[in-house]
Write a protein that holds these residues in place. Structure first.
Motif, PDB file in Angstrom:
ATOM      1  N   TRP A 144      28.474  40.345  29.008  1.00  0.00           N
ATOM      2  CA  TRP A 144      28.559  41.732  28.560  1.00  0.00           C
ATOM      3  C   TRP A 144      28.521  42.705  29.741  1.00  0.00           C
ATOM      4  O   TRP A 144      29.345  43.603  29.860  1.00  0.00           O
ATOM      5  N   MET A 145      27.532  42.494  30.627  1.00  0.00           N
ATOM      6  CA  MET A 145      27.401  43.416  31.765  1.00  0.00           C
ATOM      7  C   MET A 145      28.591  43.303  32.699  1.00  0.00           C
ATOM      8  O   MET A 145      29.133  44.309  33.158  1.00  0.00           O
ATOM      9  N   LEU A 146      29.003  42.055  32.992  1.00  0.00           N
ATOM     10  CA  LEU A 146      30.145  41.865  33.886  1.00  0.00           C
ATOM     11  C   LEU A 146      31.387  42.533  33.290  1.00  0.00           C
ATOM     12  O   LEU A 146      32.158  43.187  33.994  1.00  0.00           O
ATOM     13  N   PHE A 147      31.551  42.373  31.980  1.00  0.00           N
ATOM     14  CA  PHE A 147      32.702  42.975  31.305  1.00  0.00           C
ATOM     15  C   PHE A 147      32.726  44.496  31.515  1.00  0.00           C
ATOM     16  O   PHE A 147      33.762  45.067  31.858  1.00  0.00           O
ATOM     17  N   THR A 148      31.564  45.145  31.343  1.00  0.00           N
ATOM     18  CA  THR A 148      31.548  46.604  31.507  1.00  0.00           C
ATOM     19  C   THR A 148      31.827  46.999  32.960  1.00  0.00           C
ATOM     20  O   THR A 148      32.447  48.025  33.210  1.00  0.00           O
ATOM     21  N   TYR A 149      31.406  46.175  33.915  1.00  0.00           N
ATOM     22  CA  TYR A 149      31.720  46.487  35.317  1.00  0.00           C
ATOM     23  C   TYR A 149      33.205  46.277  35.602  1.00  0.00           C
ATOM     24  O   TYR A 149      33.859  47.103  36.229  1.00  0.00           O
ATOM     25  N   PHE A 150      33.744  45.145  35.141  1.00  0.00           N
ATOM     26  CA  PHE A 150      35.138  44.808  35.435  1.00  0.00           C
ATOM     27  C   PHE A 150      36.086  45.822  34.808  1.00  0.00           C
ATOM     28  O   PHE A 150      37.153  46.108  35.347  1.00  0.00           O
ATOM     29  N   LYS A 151      35.693  46.350  33.644  1.00  0.00           N
ATOM     30  CA  LYS A 151      36.557  47.296  32.949  1.00  0.00           C
ATOM     31  C   LYS A 151      36.821  48.540  33.801  1.00  0.00           C
ATOM     32  O   LYS A 151      37.839  49.204  33.656  1.00  0.00           O
ATOM     33  N   GLU A 152      35.851  48.855  34.684  1.00  0.00           N
ATOM     34  CA  GLU A 152      35.979  50.043  35.520  1.00  0.00           C
ATOM     35  C   GLU A 152      37.023  49.867  36.620  1.00  0.00           C
ATOM     36  O   GLU A 152      37.488  50.830  37.216  1.00  0.00           O
ATOM     37  N   ILE A 153      37.349  48.620  36.925  1.00  0.00           N
ATOM     38  CA  ILE A 153      38.307  48.366  38.007  1.00  0.00           C
ATOM     39  C   ILE A 153      39.723  48.634  37.492  1.00  0.00           C
ATOM     40  O   ILE A 153      40.098  48.115  36.439  1.00  0.00           O
ATOM     41  N   PRO A 154      40.520  49.453  38.219  1.00  0.00           N
ATOM     42  CA  PRO A 154      41.874  49.747  37.759  1.00  0.00           C
ATOM     43  C   PRO A 154      42.698  48.465  37.642  1.00  0.00           C
ATOM     44  O   PRO A 154      42.694  47.623  38.546  1.00  0.00           O
ATOM     45  N   LYS A 155      43.375  48.337  36.531  1.00  0.00           N
ATOM     46  CA  LYS A 155      44.166  47.142  36.256  1.00  0.00           C
ATOM     47  C   LYS A 155      45.258  46.939  37.321  1.00  0.00           C
ATOM     48  O   LYS A 155      45.634  45.811  37.627  1.00  0.00           O
ATOM     49  N   GLU A 156      45.734  48.069  37.876  1.00  0.00           N
ATOM     50  CA  GLU A 156      46.859  48.002  38.802  1.00  0.00           C
ATOM     51  C   GLU A 156      46.525  47.145  40.022  1.00  0.00           C
ATOM     52  O   GLU A 156      47.390  46.447  40.550  1.00  0.00           O
ATOM     53  N   ILE A 157      45.267  47.228  40.452  1.00  0.00           N
ATOM     54  CA  ILE A 157      44.889  46.473  41.646  1.00  0.00           C
ATOM     55  C   ILE A 157      45.075  44.983  41.392  1.00  0.00           C
ATOM     56  O   ILE A 157      45.632  44.245  42.208  1.00  0.00           O
ATOM     57  N   ILE A 158      44.619  44.540  40.220  1.00  0.00           N
ATOM     58  CA  ILE A 158      44.755  43.129  39.882  1.00  0.00           C
ATOM     59  C   ILE A 158      46.237  42.777  39.737  1.00  0.00           C
ATOM     60  O   ILE A 158      46.704  41.730  40.213  1.00  0.00           O
ATOM     61  N   GLU A 159      46.993  43.678  39.088  1.00  0.00           N
ATOM     62  CA  GLU A 159      48.411  43.403  38.876  1.00  0.00           C
ATOM     63  C   GLU A 159      49.169  43.335  40.198  1.00  0.00           C
ATOM     64  O   GLU A 159      50.077  42.514  40.369  1.00  0.00           O
ATOM     65  N   ALA A 160      48.765  44.187  41.142  1.00  0.00           N
ATOM     66  CA  ALA A 160      49.385  44.146  42.465  1.00  0.00           C
ATOM     67  C   ALA A 160      49.203  42.770  43.087  1.00  0.00           C
ATOM     68  O   ALA A 160      50.117  42.221  43.708  1.00  0.00           O
ATOM     69  N   GLY A 161      48.027  42.206  42.879  1.00  0.00           N
ATOM     70  CA  GLY A 161      47.748  40.876  43.379  1.00  0.00           C
ATOM     71  C   GLY A 161      48.683  39.854  42.748  1.00  0.00           C
ATOM     72  O   GLY A 161      49.215  38.969  43.423  1.00  0.00           O
ATOM     73  N   GLN A 162      48.920  40.031  41.442  1.00  0.00           N
ATOM     74  CA  GLN A 162      49.807  39.106  40.737  1.00  0.00           C
ATOM     75  C   GLN A 162      51.226  39.178  41.306  1.00  0.00           C
ATOM     76  O   GLN A 162      51.884  38.170  41.472  1.00  0.00           O
ATOM     77  N   MET A 163      51.662  40.413  41.613  1.00  0.00           N
ATOM     78  CA  MET A 163      52.991  40.599  42.200  1.00  0.00           C
ATOM     79  C   MET A 163      53.115  39.835  43.507  1.00  0.00           C
ATOM     80  O   MET A 163      54.145  39.250  43.822  1.00  0.00           O
TER      81      MET A 163
END
Lengths: 312, 277
Positions: B158-177
């Motif tokens: 639960w706590m990790l989820f609330t922290y991770f949600k704050e991270i912009p999705k784009e950063i992760i997606e950039a990694g995927q690219m």
């Protein structure tokens, strides 16, 4: 691997573990609650192994419902939980409002206030029942003793002696009796959980609408009506959350009861389950199911509130 | 106007005073525990030595002889540390996929996980004892670690989820690219970015493990017994051993209280399940 499978794969260890953790023991409890199952019975050795042939239907539930201990344990559970809730919410709101505005040493006071929450339950109970509440050797006993000594001395004093001889000798309260040990549990758990309430309320107070408050002050609203009509409504939801979270935690209160009340007749539901589990597993399991139902009633409301804020 | 200023000055002073009194009152039992731990067993019950006494360290130096403190403390450290590590190892991938690839079921899965936290432990007391004994896991570190990990897993996720949600999705997606695989995403992007959140989750989980007092008492006897079990076993010293019992209790809670001071904010989030902001 498709876009969908990997996420599910990453979640699966957690989901599977929790599913096993929840389902296996709980379904065993459910099963045991419907059969005759005791650990020691010389006349009926067949009851000593769990088997479907020992089916008892709702017999265990009836047995539990009719036992005096069960009614007492339910009453006591509710007494303990409700008293703690009442005290922690009132104290929590008052103290949170008190320390919310900045003052010299606010940080230190916050640290002092939060500390009790991190004390392990066993130490909490041992500390309070021995070092503080003991009627002879604890602080309570020492305090009552010295007040009595003081009054004794004053009785002999000229002039005011007659006044003090009207005073009764104080007797310290023993917190190890059946009923008083429930009060001891209430005191120590309130001490431990008020900090939690304070923390939650303070967090919520920081998001209070300051402009609204300033407008109210300009309109000449008294401190009391500011508190009554602005602060208290703002705290409505946090109070509900504190009440429900604590209810769930305190319904399964165990260590404190075990340490304070062992063998003196005071018990709550988890403690009663522990007693039954020494021999009558069927009854212990039926009581367990009752405890689950009780906790679920609270949990449903709590989950509804939490669910609303989840995806914001 | 002058009256208002004066009264508010007076108000400020009395509020400060009151706040300090309340704070000290709440802290007093802990202070008393520590104070008593520096008294000899004989002095600890004498009213004349209430506040003024000759302090001694003997209760602390004799802790090993009196209670075998270090064995229980080692067990507490081992079980809490490993339970926290396992909870994070299972929780981080789970919270990662929930935060960055949410499905329609994600919310329900999270709620269901929380609901497992709300089952009263006592309800499954006998099945758990039965299972651990028949699997030969009773009184083993492994079992304590497993149970501690499982009871804290919902809060960790639960706590990790609330922290991770704050991270912009784009950063992760950039990694995927850039062709980074999932493991790389977690290791190279997510963990460095959410380091603070992960650390405070770990800290909170550790504290909860350390203070757990139902299963650690019920599923152990000696080998894997933690500090909760040690204190519970010495519950009624009848005034004989107030000094030494205070010392061992203070040693059991001291480190955790200090750790707790550092994660007040996370405590609110973790225990209110994110519902209070």
């Amino acid at each position: 691997m498709s876009n969908r499978t990997l996420p599910r794969l990453l979640q699966s260890p957690a989901v599977v573990l929790l599913l096993i953790w929840m389902l296996v023991p709980l379904s065993m409890t459910l099963y045991f609650s419907f059969i005759r199952y005791v650990l020691n019975n010389l006349r009926k050795p067949e009851w000593m192994t769990p088997a479907l042939s020992n089916w008892r239907g709702f017999g265990n539930y009836e047995f539990v419902l009719k036992s005096k201990d069960f009614i007492f344990a339910i009453q006591n559970s509710l007494l303990i939980v409700c008293s703690i809730l009442f005290l922690t919410v009132i104290l929590g709101v008052l103290i949170a409002v008190l320390i919310n505005k900045s003052f010299p040493g606010q940080g230190i006071v916050r640290v002092l206030l939060i500390s009790p929450f991190f004390v392990m339950p066993a130490v909490n109970a041992v500390l309070w029942i021995n070092m503080i509440l003991d009627p002879v050797l604890g602080l309570q006993g020492i305090a009552v003793g010295s007040i009595n000594d003081l009054v004794d001395g004053l009785r002999a004093a000229p002039g005011v002696g007659w006044f003090f001889s009207l005073w009764p000798e104080l007797t310290p309260i023993s917190f190890r009796a059946t009923q008083t040990s429930a009060y001891a549990v209430i005191i120590m758990v309130t001490w431990q959980w008020t900090p939690f309430a304070i923390l939650i309320f303070m967090t919520s107070l920081q998001s209070e609408d300051q402009q609204q408050k300033e407008a109210a002050i300009l309109d000449g609203a008294s401190t009391w009506s500011q508190f009554r009509f602005l602060t208290l409504p703002h705290l409505g939801r946090p109070i509900a959350i504190v009440v429900m979270i604590q209810a769930i935690f305190h319904l399964s209160l165990y260590a404190e009861i075990e340490i304070v009340s062992r063998g003196n007749g005071n018990k709550n539901l988890p403690y009663l389950i522990g007693e039954f589990a020494n021999n009558n597993i069927g009854a212990a399991s039926a009581t367990g199911i009752f405890a689950v139902i009780l906790a679920n009633i609270v949990a449903i409301f709590l989950l509804r509130i939490v669910g609303k804020t989840l995806m914001e | 106007m002058a009256i208002v200023a004066q009264s508010s000055k007076y108000g400020q002073f009395s509020r400060t005073l009151l706040a300090w009194i309340v704070g000290l009152l709440f802290f007093f039992p802990i202070f008393w525990l520590v104070l008593t731990s520096f008294k000899t067993d004989a002095d600890a019950v004498k009213p004349e030595f209430l506040f003024f006494f000759t302090p001694t360290l003997e209760n602390y130096t004799n802790m090993t002889d009196n209670y075998d403190y270090w064995r229980f403390a080692t067990n507490s450290v081992i079980t809490s540390v490993f339970a926290t590590i396992f909870a994070l190892a299972v929780g981080i991938p789970c919270a990662y996929s929930m935060a960055f690839n949410p499905t329609r079921a994600t919310k329900d899965v999270l709620m269901w996980m929380l609901s497992t936290k709300m089952l009263p432990a006592a309800a499954v007391l006998y099945p758990m004892t039965f299972l651990t004994k028949s699997l030969g896991l009773f009184d083993t570190h492994f079992m304590v670690i497993l149970v501690l990990c499982l009871i804290n897993l919902p809060i960790v996720i639960w706590m990790l989820f609330t922290y991770f949600k704050e991270i912009p999705k784009e950063i992760i997606e950039a990694g995927q690219m850039d062709g980074v695989n999932t493991w790389g995403e977690i290791k190279e992007i997510l963990i460095p970015l959410a380091w603070g959140g992960i650390a405070s989750t770990a800290l909170l989980c550790f504290i909860f493990c350390w203070n757990e007092a139902y299963w650690t008492v019920r599923l152990t006897t000696t080998d894997a017994a933690t500090l909760s079990k040690l204190i519970e076993g010495n519950r009624a010293p009848e005034g004989l051993f107030f000094g030494r019992l205070s010392a061992v209790s203070a040693a059991a809670v001291g480190p955790i209280i200090v750790l707790g001071w550092f994660c007040q904010k996370q405590l609110v989030q973790g225990l209110s399940f994110g519902a209070v902001k």
